[in-house]
Design a protein around this motif. Structure first.
Motif, PDB file in Angstrom:
ATOM      1  N   SER A 268      -7.797  16.540  77.004  1.00  0.00           N
ATOM      2  CA  SER A 268      -9.160  16.210  76.576  1.00  0.00           C
ATOM      3  C   SER A 268     -10.077  17.371  76.926  1.00  0.00           C
ATOM      4  O   SER A 268      -9.690  18.316  77.627  1.00  0.00           O
ATOM      5  CB  SER A 268      -9.643  14.939  77.284  1.00  0.00           C
ATOM      6  N   ALA A 269     -11.305  17.279  76.450  1.00  0.00           N
ATOM      7  CA  ALA A 269     -12.275  18.344  76.708  1.00  0.00           C
ATOM      8  C   ALA A 269     -12.565  18.475  78.201  1.00  0.00           C
ATOM      9  O   ALA A 269     -12.949  19.547  78.676  1.00  0.00           O
ATOM     10  CB  ALA A 269     -13.562  18.072  75.939  1.00  0.00           C
ATOM     11  N   SER A 270     -12.340  17.394  78.959  1.00  0.00           N
ATOM     12  CA  SER A 270     -12.659  17.423  80.393  1.00  0.00           C
ATOM     13  C   SER A 270     -11.608  18.143  81.227  1.00  0.00           C
ATOM     14  O   SER A 270     -11.906  18.611  82.327  1.00  0.00           O
ATOM     15  CB  SER A 270     -12.843  15.990  80.923  1.00  0.00           C
ATOM     16  N   ASP A 271     -10.342  18.214  80.721  1.00  0.00           N
ATOM     17  CA  ASP A 271      -9.307  18.868  81.528  1.00  0.00           C
ATOM     18  C   ASP A 271      -8.614  20.032  80.811  1.00  0.00           C
ATOM     19  O   ASP A 271      -7.611  20.554  81.294  1.00  0.00           O
ATOM     20  CB  ASP A 271      -8.264  17.842  82.001  1.00  0.00           C
ATOM     21  N   GLU A 272      -9.148  20.468  79.667  1.00  0.00           N
ATOM     22  CA  GLU A 272      -8.554  21.607  78.978  1.00  0.00           C
ATOM     23  C   GLU A 272      -8.750  22.878  79.800  1.00  0.00           C
ATOM     24  O   GLU A 272      -9.746  23.024  80.509  1.00  0.00           O
ATOM     25  CB  GLU A 272      -9.162  21.771  77.586  1.00  0.00           C
ATOM     26  N   ILE A 273      -7.783  23.803  79.707  1.00  0.00           N
ATOM     27  CA  ILE A 273      -7.845  25.006  80.549  1.00  0.00           C
ATOM     28  C   ILE A 273      -8.682  26.114  79.918  1.00  0.00           C
ATOM     29  O   ILE A 273      -9.120  27.039  80.611  1.00  0.00           O
ATOM     30  CB  ILE A 273      -6.436  25.523  80.886  1.00  0.00           C
ATOM     31  N   ARG A 274      -8.900  26.046  78.600  1.00  0.00           N
ATOM     32  CA  ARG A 274      -9.810  26.956  77.914  1.00  0.00           C
ATOM     33  C   ARG A 274     -10.534  26.143  76.842  1.00  0.00           C
ATOM     34  O   ARG A 274      -9.963  25.185  76.301  1.00  0.00           O
ATOM     35  CB  ARG A 274      -9.064  28.140  77.274  1.00  0.00           C
ATOM     36  N   PRO A 275     -11.769  26.483  76.517  1.00  0.00           N
ATOM     37  CA  PRO A 275     -12.548  25.674  75.579  1.00  0.00           C
ATOM     38  C   PRO A 275     -11.850  25.492  74.225  1.00  0.00           C
ATOM     39  O   PRO A 275     -11.445  26.459  73.585  1.00  0.00           O
ATOM     40  CB  PRO A 275     -13.850  26.480  75.420  1.00  0.00           C
ATOM     41  N   GLY A 276     -11.696  24.230  73.818  1.00  0.00           N
ATOM     42  CA  GLY A 276     -11.112  23.912  72.514  1.00  0.00           C
ATOM     43  C   GLY A 276      -9.610  23.713  72.517  1.00  0.00           C
ATOM     44  O   GLY A 276      -9.037  23.297  71.511  1.00  0.00           O
ATOM     45  N   LEU A 277      -8.936  23.981  73.636  1.00  0.00           N
ATOM     46  CA  LEU A 277      -7.477  23.880  73.655  1.00  0.00           C
ATOM     47  C   LEU A 277      -6.977  22.442  73.585  1.00  0.00           C
ATOM     48  O   LEU A 277      -5.816  22.200  73.218  1.00  0.00           O
ATOM     49  CB  LEU A 277      -6.898  24.560  74.904  1.00  0.00           C
ATOM     50  N   TYR A 278      -7.827  21.484  73.922  1.00  0.00           N
ATOM     51  CA  TYR A 278      -7.371  20.091  73.826  1.00  0.00           C
ATOM     52  C   TYR A 278      -7.065  19.719  72.369  1.00  0.00           C
ATOM     53  O   TYR A 278      -6.244  18.838  72.108  1.00  0.00           O
ATOM     54  CB  TYR A 278      -8.419  19.137  74.431  1.00  0.00           C
ATOM     55  N   LYS A 279      -7.703  20.420  71.414  1.00  0.00           N
ATOM     56  CA  LYS A 279      -7.417  20.172  69.997  1.00  0.00           C
ATOM     57  C   LYS A 279      -5.983  20.577  69.654  1.00  0.00           C
ATOM     58  O   LYS A 279      -5.309  19.923  68.860  1.00  0.00           O
ATOM     59  CB  LYS A 279      -8.406  20.938  69.116  1.00  0.00           C
ATOM     60  N   VAL A 280      -5.539  21.677  70.252  1.00  0.00           N
ATOM     61  CA  VAL A 280      -4.151  22.123  70.074  1.00  0.00           C
ATOM     62  C   VAL A 280      -3.210  21.071  70.652  1.00  0.00           C
ATOM     63  O   VAL A 280      -2.212  20.689  70.036  1.00  0.00           O
ATOM     64  CB  VAL A 280      -3.926  23.479  70.774  1.00  0.00           C
ATOM     65  N   SER A 281      -3.546  20.584  71.835  1.00  0.00           N
ATOM     66  CA  SER A 281      -2.729  19.588  72.522  1.00  0.00           C
ATOM     67  C   SER A 281      -2.538  18.337  71.673  1.00  0.00           C
ATOM     68  O   SER A 281      -1.450  17.764  71.616  1.00  0.00           O
ATOM     69  CB  SER A 281      -3.401  19.229  73.853  1.00  0.00           C
ATOM     70  N   LYS A 282      -3.601  17.910  70.990  1.00  0.00           N
ATOM     71  CA  LYS A 282      -3.544  16.687  70.168  1.00  0.00           C
ATOM     72  C   LYS A 282      -2.538  16.808  69.024  1.00  0.00           C
ATOM     73  O   LYS A 282      -2.039  15.803  68.508  1.00  0.00           O
ATOM     74  CB  LYS A 282      -4.923  16.386  69.578  1.00  0.00           C
ATOM     75  N   LEU A 283      -2.226  18.028  68.603  1.00  0.00           N
ATOM     76  CA  LEU A 283      -1.353  18.233  67.446  1.00  0.00           C
ATOM     77  C   LEU A 283       0.098  18.507  67.834  1.00  0.00           C
ATOM     78  O   LEU A 283       0.923  18.792  66.977  1.00  0.00           O
ATOM     79  CB  LEU A 283      -1.896  19.383  66.587  1.00  0.00           C
ATOM     80  N   LEU A 284       0.410  18.391  69.106  1.00  0.00           N
ATOM     81  CA  LEU A 284       1.800  18.517  69.560  1.00  0.00           C
ATOM     82  C   LEU A 284       2.478  17.158  69.420  1.00  0.00           C
ATOM     83  O   LEU A 284       2.496  16.345  70.348  1.00  0.00           O
ATOM     84  CB  LEU A 284       1.841  19.006  71.017  1.00  0.00           C
ATOM     85  N   ARG A 285       3.017  16.912  68.233  1.00  0.00           N
ATOM     86  CA  ARG A 285       3.666  15.630  67.933  1.00  0.00           C
ATOM     87  C   ARG A 285       5.000  15.876  67.251  1.00  0.00           C
ATOM     88  O   ARG A 285       5.135  16.812  66.464  1.00  0.00           O
ATOM     89  CB  ARG A 285       2.799  14.784  66.992  1.00  0.00           C
ATOM     90  N   GLY A 286       5.969  15.034  67.535  1.00  0.00           N
ATOM     91  CA  GLY A 286       7.262  15.141  66.858  1.00  0.00           C
ATOM     92  C   GLY A 286       7.968  16.450  67.175  1.00  0.00           C
ATOM     93  O   GLY A 286       7.918  16.956  68.295  1.00  0.00           O
ATOM     94  N   ASP A 287       8.620  17.015  66.165  1.00  0.00           N
ATOM     95  CA  ASP A 287       9.340  18.285  66.336  1.00  0.00           C
ATOM     96  C   ASP A 287       8.342  19.428  66.225  1.00  0.00           C
ATOM     97  O   ASP A 287       8.065  19.940  65.136  1.00  0.00           O
ATOM     98  CB  ASP A 287      10.434  18.428  65.269  1.00  0.00           C
ATOM     99  N   ALA A 288       7.790  19.817  67.366  1.00  0.00           N
ATOM    100  CA  ALA A 288       6.729  20.834  67.373  1.00  0.00           C
ATOM    101  C   ALA A 288       6.900  21.770  68.555  1.00  0.00           C
ATOM    102  O   ALA A 288       7.633  21.490  69.504  1.00  0.00           O
ATOM    103  CB  ALA A 288       5.352  20.162  67.418  1.00  0.00           C
ATOM    104  N   GLY A 289       6.220  22.907  68.473  1.00  0.00           N
ATOM    105  CA  GLY A 289       6.271  23.875  69.553  1.00  0.00           C
ATOM    106  C   GLY A 289       4.992  24.691  69.595  1.00  0.00           C
ATOM    107  O   GLY A 289       4.126  24.558  68.728  1.00  0.00           O
ATOM    108  N   LEU A 290       4.884  25.545  70.611  1.00  0.00           N
ATOM    109  CA  LEU A 290       3.734  26.426  70.776  1.00  0.00           C
ATOM    110  C   LEU A 290       4.159  27.871  70.536  1.00  0.00           C
ATOM    111  O   LEU A 290       5.237  28.292  70.952  1.00  0.00           O
ATOM    112  CB  LEU A 290       3.170  26.311  72.194  1.00  0.00           C
TER     113      LEU A 290
END
Length: 229
Positions: free
Chosen positions: A81-103
């Protein structure tokens, strides 16, 4: 006499501790990488082929880094979430890690990343349980592509075959697989013998994050989906 290792008791609390330490190590590694690279992408994958992926990763290791594994661990690393993301906006990336996915973390220009991912594709033989891409039917008659030694094996795969003057012959039409239906172990083996490759290993970009902006690639998604996910 040396003590037998067979009767050694392993404490469950120790194994749990090791598992937790391993996850924490991964989280810390991802966080360090997220601070080191200019851009972070989420990608999805189909029909993963480890050897081909390893080659792709090696090709880019001087400028980039890949992470695959538990989506939950990767989400914790980036922040959920925006409260615990390590850089601004990264929680949006986190939300899209679903199923067969990677970084994919990189310093490469966006255009180069998009070109590499769009071109990346490897055709291979489909595995048991994969959905057949098309119907494959063999017609009654001689199967010249098989030697007479193959006849017993083909029969074990359910094919109605016999030897006719040393030539493998199909005594009736035989459907190897139906489009859209999962492949049985026998169907997968027959397709491999026929040289028919139905699986395509590909990587598809889902989103891109940088300190300046956030962009979605996947059709049907917009930023409101990420905000609400």
């Amino acid at each position: 006499m040396p003590k037998s290792k067979r009767n050694k008791i392993v404490s469950l609390s120790k194994t749990k501790k090791k598992g937790k330490e391993h996850k924490e190590s991964i989280v810390n590694t991802i966080r360090e990488a997220a601070e080191s690279y200019n851009s972070i992408y989420v990608f999805s994958f189909e029909n993963m082929r480890n050897l081909k992926f390893k080659e792709f990763r090696e090709q880019l290791k001087s400028t980039s880094r890949f992470f695959l594994g538990s989506n939950k661990v990767m989400q914790v690393a980036l922040g959920r979430s925006a409260s615990d993301e390590i850089r601004p906006g990264l929680y949006k990336v986190s939300k899209l890690l679903r199923g067969d996915a990677g970084l994919f973390l990189t310093n490469m220009p966006r255009e180069e990343v998009e070109s590499l991912f769009n071109k990346f594709e490897e055709n291979d033989f489909a595995r048991t349980g994969s959905m057949a891409a098309e119907k494959v039917e063999l017609l009654e008659g001689p199967l010249d592509q098989f030697t007479h030694e193959m006849e017993p094996f083909l029969r074990k795969q359910g094919m109605p075959v016999r030897l006719n003057k040393g030539v493998v012959e199909l005594v009736s039409d035989f459907v190897v697989c139906e489009e859209g239906k999962p492949l049985s172990p026998e169907s997968a083996r027959i397709l491999r013998l026929l040289g028919i490759k139905m699986a395509t290993f590909r990587l598809d970009l889902i989103c891109k994050w940088s300190p300046e902006d956030f962009e979605l690639y996947k059709e049907g998604l917009d930023e409101s989906d990420v905000e609400c996910a």
